[in-house]
Design a protein around this motif. Structure first.
Motif, PDB file in Angstrom:
ATOM      1  N   ARG A   1      10.441  13.839 -80.835  1.00  0.00           N
ATOM      2  CA  ARG A   1      10.957  12.619 -81.477  1.00  0.00           C
ATOM      3  C   ARG A   1      12.486  12.514 -81.398  1.00  0.00           C
ATOM      4  N   VAL A   2      13.063  12.918 -80.302  1.00  0.00           N
ATOM      5  CA  VAL A   2      14.507  12.754 -80.119  1.00  0.00           C
ATOM      6  C   VAL A   2      14.779  11.257 -79.927  1.00  0.00           C
ATOM      7  N   PRO A   3      15.637  10.645 -80.764  1.00  0.00           N
ATOM      8  CA  PRO A   3      15.921   9.215 -80.618  1.00  0.00           C
ATOM      9  C   PRO A   3      16.431   8.875 -79.218  1.00  0.00           C
TER      10      PRO A   3
ATOM     11  N   PHE B   1      18.881  10.946 -76.860  1.00  0.00           N
ATOM     12  CA  PHE B   1      18.338  11.502 -75.615  1.00  0.00           C
ATOM     13  C   PHE B   1      19.213  11.117 -74.430  1.00  0.00           C
ATOM     14  N   THR B   2      19.627   9.868 -74.364  1.00  0.00           N
ATOM     15  CA  THR B   2      20.442   9.399 -73.235  1.00  0.00           C
ATOM     16  C   THR B   2      21.773  10.135 -73.177  1.00  0.00           C
ATOM     17  N   ALA B   3      22.427  10.288 -74.344  1.00  0.00           N
ATOM     18  CA  ALA B   3      23.713  10.996 -74.368  1.00  0.00           C
ATOM     19  C   ALA B   3      23.537  12.470 -74.032  1.00  0.00           C
ATOM     20  N   ALA B   4      22.471  13.084 -74.556  1.00  0.00           N
ATOM     21  CA  ALA B   4      22.253  14.513 -74.333  1.00  0.00           C
ATOM     22  C   ALA B   4      21.925  14.821 -72.883  1.00  0.00           C
ATOM     23  N   GLN B   5      21.424  13.836 -72.142  1.00  0.00           N
ATOM     24  CA  GLN B   5      21.094  14.047 -70.734  1.00  0.00           C
ATOM     25  C   GLN B   5      22.317  14.425 -69.913  1.00  0.00           C
ATOM     26  N   ALA B   6      23.520  14.165 -70.444  1.00  0.00           N
ATOM     27  CA  ALA B   6      24.736  14.578 -69.732  1.00  0.00           C
ATOM     28  C   ALA B   6      24.892  16.085 -69.709  1.00  0.00           C
ATOM     29  N   SER B   7      24.210  16.779 -70.617  1.00  0.00           N
ATOM     30  CA  SER B   7      24.258  18.246 -70.652  1.00  0.00           C
ATOM     31  C   SER B   7      23.271  18.816 -69.636  1.00  0.00           C
ATOM     32  N   PRO B   8      23.708  19.675 -68.725  1.00  0.00           N
ATOM     33  CA  PRO B   8      22.778  20.278 -67.753  1.00  0.00           C
ATOM     34  C   PRO B   8      21.635  21.016 -68.431  1.00  0.00           C
ATOM     35  N   TRP B   9      21.928  21.678 -69.565  1.00  0.00           N
ATOM     36  CA  TRP B   9      20.862  22.407 -70.257  1.00  0.00           C
ATOM     37  C   TRP B   9      19.795  21.447 -70.771  1.00  0.00           C
ATOM     38  N   PHE B  10      20.210  20.357 -71.444  1.00  0.00           N
ATOM     39  CA  PHE B  10      19.237  19.427 -71.996  1.00  0.00           C
ATOM     40  C   PHE B  10      18.468  18.725 -70.883  1.00  0.00           C
ATOM     41  N   ALA B  11      19.156  18.373 -69.807  1.00  0.00           N
ATOM     42  CA  ALA B  11      18.471  17.742 -68.677  1.00  0.00           C
ATOM     43  C   ALA B  11      17.389  18.658 -68.115  1.00  0.00           C
ATOM     44  N   ALA B  12      17.696  19.963 -68.031  1.00  0.00           N
ATOM     45  CA  ALA B  12      16.700  20.921 -67.541  1.00  0.00           C
ATOM     46  C   ALA B  12      15.549  21.065 -68.535  1.00  0.00           C
ATOM     47  N   LEU B  13      15.877  21.033 -69.834  1.00  0.00           N
ATOM     48  CA  LEU B  13      14.841  21.128 -70.874  1.00  0.00           C
ATOM     49  C   LEU B  13      13.890  19.944 -70.770  1.00  0.00           C
ATOM     50  N   SER B  14      14.451  18.749 -70.566  1.00  0.00           N
ATOM     51  CA  SER B  14      13.628  17.546 -70.432  1.00  0.00           C
ATOM     52  C   SER B  14      12.777  17.599 -69.172  1.00  0.00           C
ATOM     53  N   ALA B  15      13.386  18.019 -68.071  1.00  0.00           N
ATOM     54  CA  ALA B  15      12.643  18.109 -66.810  1.00  0.00           C
ATOM     55  C   ALA B  15      11.515  19.130 -66.885  1.00  0.00           C
ATOM     56  N   ASP B  16      11.676  20.121 -67.759  1.00  0.00           N
ATOM     57  CA  ASP B  16      10.663  21.164 -67.920  1.00  0.00           C
ATOM     58  C   ASP B  16       9.540  20.721 -68.852  1.00  0.00           C
ATOM     59  N   GLY B  17       9.603  19.486 -69.341  1.00  0.00           N
ATOM     60  CA  GLY B  17       8.552  18.984 -70.220  1.00  0.00           C
ATOM     61  C   GLY B  17       8.633  19.506 -71.632  1.00  0.00           C
ATOM     62  N   ARG B  18       9.843  19.841 -72.080  1.00  0.00           N
ATOM     63  CA  ARG B  18       9.992  20.390 -73.435  1.00  0.00           C
ATOM     64  C   ARG B  18      10.711  19.419 -74.375  1.00  0.00           C
ATOM     65  N   VAL B  19      10.764  18.155 -74.012  1.00  0.00           N
ATOM     66  CA  VAL B  19      11.249  17.106 -74.906  1.00  0.00           C
ATOM     67  C   VAL B  19      10.149  16.055 -74.956  1.00  0.00           C
ATOM     68  N   LEU B  20       9.410  16.003 -76.069  1.00  0.00           N
ATOM     69  CA  LEU B  20       8.221  15.166 -76.176  1.00  0.00           C
ATOM     70  C   LEU B  20       8.425  14.030 -77.179  1.00  0.00           C
ATOM     71  N   PRO B  21       7.634  12.950 -77.053  1.00  0.00           N
ATOM     72  CA  PRO B  21       7.855  11.778 -77.911  1.00  0.00           C
ATOM     73  C   PRO B  21       7.451  11.966 -79.356  1.00  0.00           C
ATOM     74  N   ASN B  22       6.521  12.900 -79.660  1.00  0.00           N
ATOM     75  CA  ASN B  22       6.103  13.105 -81.047  1.00  0.00           C
ATOM     76  C   ASN B  22       5.608  14.532 -81.230  1.00  0.00           C
ATOM     77  N   VAL B  23       5.364  14.891 -82.493  1.00  0.00           N
ATOM     78  CA  VAL B  23       4.979  16.271 -82.813  1.00  0.00           C
ATOM     79  C   VAL B  23       3.613  16.601 -82.231  1.00  0.00           C
ATOM     80  N   ASP B  24       2.644  15.680 -82.321  1.00  0.00           N
ATOM     81  CA  ASP B  24       1.305  15.954 -81.787  1.00  0.00           C
ATOM     82  C   ASP B  24       1.353  16.268 -80.298  1.00  0.00           C
ATOM     83  N   ALA B  25       2.146  15.491 -79.560  1.00  0.00           N
ATOM     84  CA  ALA B  25       2.267  15.744 -78.126  1.00  0.00           C
ATOM     85  C   ALA B  25       2.927  17.089 -77.865  1.00  0.00           C
TER      86      ALA B  25
END
Length: 427
Positions: free
Chosen positions: A384-386, A390-414
């Motif tokens: 549930r990252v707003p 999310f858009t601002a954090a994508q500038a960070s290489p670490w966060f971009a890699a975290l997102s690409a790895d499927g570890r940033v999800l839209p909700n807790v159930d997912a």
């Protein structure tokens, strides 16, 4: 007070104002020393370039008569070791204001340098421990007429450039300093100030990372403005005013954003309707206690509450956004809860819906949390990252890699479903 005056003189204004006093031989020696340091650093990195330029500078003064051409050398180094003396307590009153400013600046510089050069795999810098170390060093040094202790940018840069990687480097430096004082002091009397300055310039410039300013601009414009203003004041007015302005800006931002130095995380449990809700904290005296046993009891209570929420998953909720002041204690709380859980969870799902903005400090804290959780066999997943965050954090290489790895999800159930679908990791 001379220490403060020297700091104030080391600015761009004083440098440009002294151009008419430049000595050609000194300029040539400085430029040559910088060139040798840069060239050897690139083509022969294993060659001790600082040692080469120091030896060359001493030899040129001793045998080429550079001192006769206006090249200044360092002050004579007294041979032998300093003998202990009692501090002159009558100077406490006249020096109190200046000494307080120096102490604050030394502490801030020590912590800033430590955090700036810390490698990702190393533990976080503990400001309390650094303050204690600075204080003890200052008290001991007072009996030997030592300069105020501080972890400075220039000496740290020189140490890193020489290959320092642990506290052993400090012990080696201290041993060499004693040997030099005992046996080589007369030799170093011929060391040109230009050579010493060139070493400091080359080492310090390596710490200036333009990319960090670009990253701040992309992540948070307020942070970028504070960094830019502080840097400009440091170059124009001196280090001490820059530190003061930086601290004032930080405190102002803390007050405006209502940042509190408190952990901002609570466990989530499933509701009868199938959703998720934060655990209500109790109102017993133990919840407000600050002693170590009370903290341990609270961690145990939170770990117990999360049991059965989802097999192998620790679900936590940010009940307020993370900022500079509360990031570190929140990260430590999450680590404490994860480590207190038995068995150790496969993953920590951090519900971050309250994170309405992002700063480089928060991203660094989350990156460190990810690294430390991985060290205990646990995976960090964000939920549930707003969208703006999310858009601002994508500038960070670490966060971009975290997102690409499927570890940033839209909700807790997912997030929980994604974690439970992961293959088991051997422990």
């Amino acid at each position: 007070m001379r220490y403060v005056e020297v700091l104030q003189e080391r600015t761009l204004g004083s440098a440009f104002g002294s151009l008419d006093q430049a000595v050609p031989a000194t300029v040539a020696l400085s430029a040559g020393s910088i060139a040798v340091l840069l060239v050897l650093g690139r083509v022969a990195p294993k060659v001790p370039a600082p040692l080469v330029v120091v030896a060359a500078g001493i030899l040129l003064v001793a045998f080429a008569g550079l001192a006769d051409h206006g090249v200044a050398v360092i002050e004579p180094i007294p041979p032998g070791l300093p003998l202990p003396v009692l501090p002159d307590l009558s100077l406490v009153g006249p020096l109190l204001a200046g000494a307080s400013a120096i102490a604050i600046m030394a502490f801030l510089e020590t912590v800033s340098v430590g955090r700036g050069v810390r490698r990702p795999e190393e533990p976080q810098i503990d400001p309390d421990q650094e303050l204690l170390a600075n204080g003890v060093a200052a008290v001991v040094g007072a009996f030997f007429r030592a300069m105020p202790p501080a972890g400075g940018f220039s000496q740290t840069a020189v140490s890193l450039r020489a290959g320092a990687r642990s506290q052993v480097a400090g012990l080696v430096t201290a041993t060499l300093a004693i040997l030099v004082a005992l046996f080589l002091a007369p030799v170093l009397d011929d060391l040109p100030q230009a050579t010493l300055g060139a070493m400091v310039v080359v080492a310090t410039v390596s710490l200036i990372k333009v990319g960090d300013f670009v990253l701040l601009w992309r992540i948070n414009r307020v942070e970028f403005a504070v960094a830019a203003v502080t840097t400009a004041i440091g170059l124009v007015a001196g280090l001490l005013p820059a530190v003061g302005v930086g601290v004032a800006f930080t405190l102002l931002l803390v007050l405006v954003l209502r940042e509190l130095d408190q952990p901002r995380v609570v466990p989530l449990v499933r509701t009868p309707q199938g959703g998720w809700a934060p655990v209500e904290r109790g109102t017993t005296p133990d919840d407000d206690a600050t002693d170590a046993s009370a903290v341990t009891r609270e961690v145990d209570r939170e770990a117990a509450l999360e049991s059965g929420v989802a097999p192998g998953v620790l679900v936590l909720h940010l009940d307020a956004g993370l900022y500079t002041a509360n990031t570190r204690p929140t990260v430590e709380r999450i680590l404490a809860v994860a480590r207190a859980s038995s068995p150790t969870p496969r993953a920590v799902v951090l519900e971050a819906g309250a994170q309405r903005g992002i700063t480089s400090t928060v991203l660094d804290g989350l990156m460190d949390l990810d690294r430390q959780l991985a060290g205990i066999g646990c995976t960090l997943v964000l939920a549930r990252v707003p969208a703006t965050t999310f858009t601002a954090a994508q500038a960070s290489p670490w966060f971009a890699a975290l997102s690409a790895d499927g570890r940033v999800l839209p909700n807790v159930d997912a997030a929980v479903a994604a974690v439970q679908a992961l293959p088991a990791t051997p422990r």
